[in-house]
Enzyme design. Structure first.
Site, PDB file in Angstrom:
ATOM      1  CG  PHE A  32      -2.139   0.812   1.133  1.00  0.00           C
ATOM      2  CD1 PHE A  32      -2.966   0.769   0.020  1.00  0.00           C
ATOM      3  CD2 PHE A  32      -2.460   1.678   2.164  1.00  0.00           C
ATOM      4  CE1 PHE A  32      -4.092   1.583  -0.065  1.00  0.00           C
ATOM      5  CE2 PHE A  32      -3.579   2.489   2.099  1.00  0.00           C
ATOM      6  CZ  PHE A  32      -4.399   2.440   0.978  1.00  0.00           C
ATOM      7  CB  THR A 117       5.458  -5.737  -1.540  1.00  0.00           C
ATOM      8  OG1 THR A 117       5.940  -6.798  -2.355  1.00  0.00           O
ATOM      9  CG2 THR A 117       4.172  -6.152  -0.854  1.00  0.00           C
ATOM     10  CE  LYS A 146      11.433  -2.345 -11.259  1.00  0.00           C
ATOM     11  NZ  LYS A 146      10.380  -1.374 -11.229  1.00  0.00           N
ATOM     12  CD  GLU A 230      12.356   0.936  -8.296  1.00  0.00           C
ATOM     13  OE1 GLU A 230      12.063  -0.018  -7.573  1.00  0.00           O
ATOM     14  OE2 GLU A 230      11.614   1.352  -9.201  1.00  0.00           O
ATOM     15  CG  ASP A 241      13.804   0.296 -12.577  1.00  0.00           C
ATOM     16  OD1 ASP A 241      12.993  -0.341 -11.891  1.00  0.00           O
ATOM     17  OD2 ASP A 241      13.470   0.980 -13.566  1.00  0.00           O
ATOM     18  CE  LYS A 245      11.028  -0.421 -15.055  1.00  0.00           C
ATOM     19  NZ  LYS A 245      11.199   1.034 -14.891  1.00  0.00           N
TER      20      LYS A 245
HETATM   21  N1  HSE Z   1      11.841   3.623 -10.681  1.00  0.00           N
HETATM   22  C1  HSE Z   1      11.133   3.366 -11.878  1.00  0.00           C
HETATM   23  C2  HSE Z   1      11.370   4.445 -12.904  1.00  0.00           C
HETATM   24  C3  HSE Z   1       9.641   3.277 -11.672  1.00  0.00           C
HETATM   25  O1  HSE Z   1      11.963   5.460 -12.545  1.00  0.00           O
HETATM   26  O2  HSE Z   1      10.973   4.296 -14.044  1.00  0.00           O
HETATM   27  C4  HSE Z   1       9.202   1.886 -11.415  1.00  0.00           C
HETATM   28  O3  HSE Z   1       9.587   1.023 -12.442  1.00  0.00           O
END
Ligand code: HSE
Length: 369
Positions: A32, A117, A146, A230, A241, A245
């Site tokens: 949340f 979360t 992720k 993040e 990150d 992805k």
């Molecule tokens: N921290 C990521 C970004 C958002 O800046 O795109 C979540 O994926």
């Protein structure tokens, strides 16, 4: 299409198709924070549209935080969360201290687990345990987290398939920017030769602001204020990150089994205003790019700051926007841009995945067959 009101509503948005009896889908939300809260708001905002055009009545039955949960058989509305400044969680009649997700999943009729979360790309927890419990208990999963996918992509994919359930993660793969959907559906039948993406809004924002003269720290703080960085912003600025992805997109769209160890990762921490200025003078720009290219007999995966020419499709992608280019054999370069990083966009990606589970025939997989 004519005999399928749900499908015609999708193909002809706003065509006036009203679905009288909506299908009730129980939802449980884990987490949340910014995205979880935005998702709750969106459920309310889109309730009527979901019923009318997609025949879906999404019923939020539980919201789990780390120290307990809000639970309601009849469905939780935003009024159920006294979680704003000056209010106390424990004052909600729906609040059950110590309630765990695993316990809730066993008592509620299965529907969709919405996992929001915080990402932990080392252990995957707590999300990994949540996803496994859900998939073992008959729940479909949509996730913005992720971490679990970074740690055990193959295991989770196999668990979903073995249980005939759907695991979707648009919200973990650049969220509002369609990436996997394009690679899987729109490029079906095309050979993907390479992929390049600006997949992280925080670093793209920082590079844009530094190019405008802002200090690195100031630009990072602005990104944090927008709720897009993040919890640990090192994950953004050191490239992790983007790497996760890229891993998820490559494994899904190219059918690979990469792990994070297979990706060479460099972030933007060495980028100075001087380097950005030099690129500008050469009519180029510096972007943090996640890239899949083919080396003899294998795919090469890397994340690094790259100099982008003004003719490149991703050149103009700035601020919190993102972008992805698929280079193909038959369709040329296909680029999607926009889909800025923000909690509302991530919540919308979760909602899109839920709609796809129930309304797109045969959309039971997030993997290239
Ligand atoms: N921290 C990521 C970004 C958002 O800046 O795109 C979540 O994926």
């Amino acid at each position: 299409v004519g005999s399928n009101p749900t499908l015609s509503a999708i193909l002809i948005p706003g065509a006036g198709t009203i679905i009288k009896k909506a299908r009730q889908v129980p939802l449980v939300l884990a987490g949340f924070g910014h995205v979880g809260k935005a998702f709750c708001g969106l459920l309310q905002e889109k309730d009527e549209l979901l019923r009318k055009h997609y025949g879906l009545a999404l019923k939020l039955q539980a919201v789990l935080k780390s120290d307990g949960g809000f639970i309601s058989d009849s469905g939780i509305t935003p009024k159920g969360f006294p979680d704003r400044p000056g209010q106390n969680t424990a004052r909600s009649p729906l609040w059950k201290p110590g309630q765990t997700l695993e316990a809730v999943l066993k008592t509620v009729k299965p529907g969709v687990l919405v996992e929001c979360t915080p990402s932990n790309v080392q252990t995957g927890e707590p999300g990994l345990g949540h996803l496994r419990a859900a998939l073992r208990g008959g729940w479909h999963v949509v996730t913005a987290n992720k971490g679990p996918l970074a740690v055990d992509f193959k295991g989770l994919r196999d668990l979903a398939q073995a249980n005939h359930l759907v695991l979707k993660y648009s919200a973990a793969t650049a969220a509002a920017l369609p990436t996997i959907d394009v690679g899987l559906y729109s490029l079906a039948g095309a050979e993907i030769i390479s992929i390049e993406g600006i997949l992280n809004g925080t670093t793209n924002y920082i590079l844009t602001r530094m190019g405008e003269g802002a200090e690195y720290k100031e630009a990072l703080r602005e990104a944090q204020d927008q709720g897009i960085a993040e919890h640990n912003p090192a994950l953004d600025v050191e490239g992790w990150d983007t790497a996760v992805k890229l891993l998820l997109i490559a494994n899904s769209v190219l059918g690979l089994d990469l792990t994070l160890q297979d990706i060479k990762v460099e972030g933007i921490t060495q980028i100075t205003s001087g380097l950005l200025e030099k690129a500008k003078q050469e009519e180029k720009t510096l972007k943090l790019i996640g890239r899949m290219t083919q080396a003899p007999g294998r795919w090469k995966a890397e994340v690094s700051p790259m100099s982008v020419e003004s003719t490149h499709p991703l050149f103009g992608v700035s601020r919190t926007n993102k972008g992805i280019t698929f280079w193909t054999d038959t369709m040329g370069a296909v680029t999607v841009t926009g889909g800025k990083s923000d909690p509302r966009g991530a919540a919308a990606a979760l909602l899109k995945d839920i709609i796809h589970i129930f309304c797109i025939p045969n959309a039971t997989t997030s993997f290239r067959l």
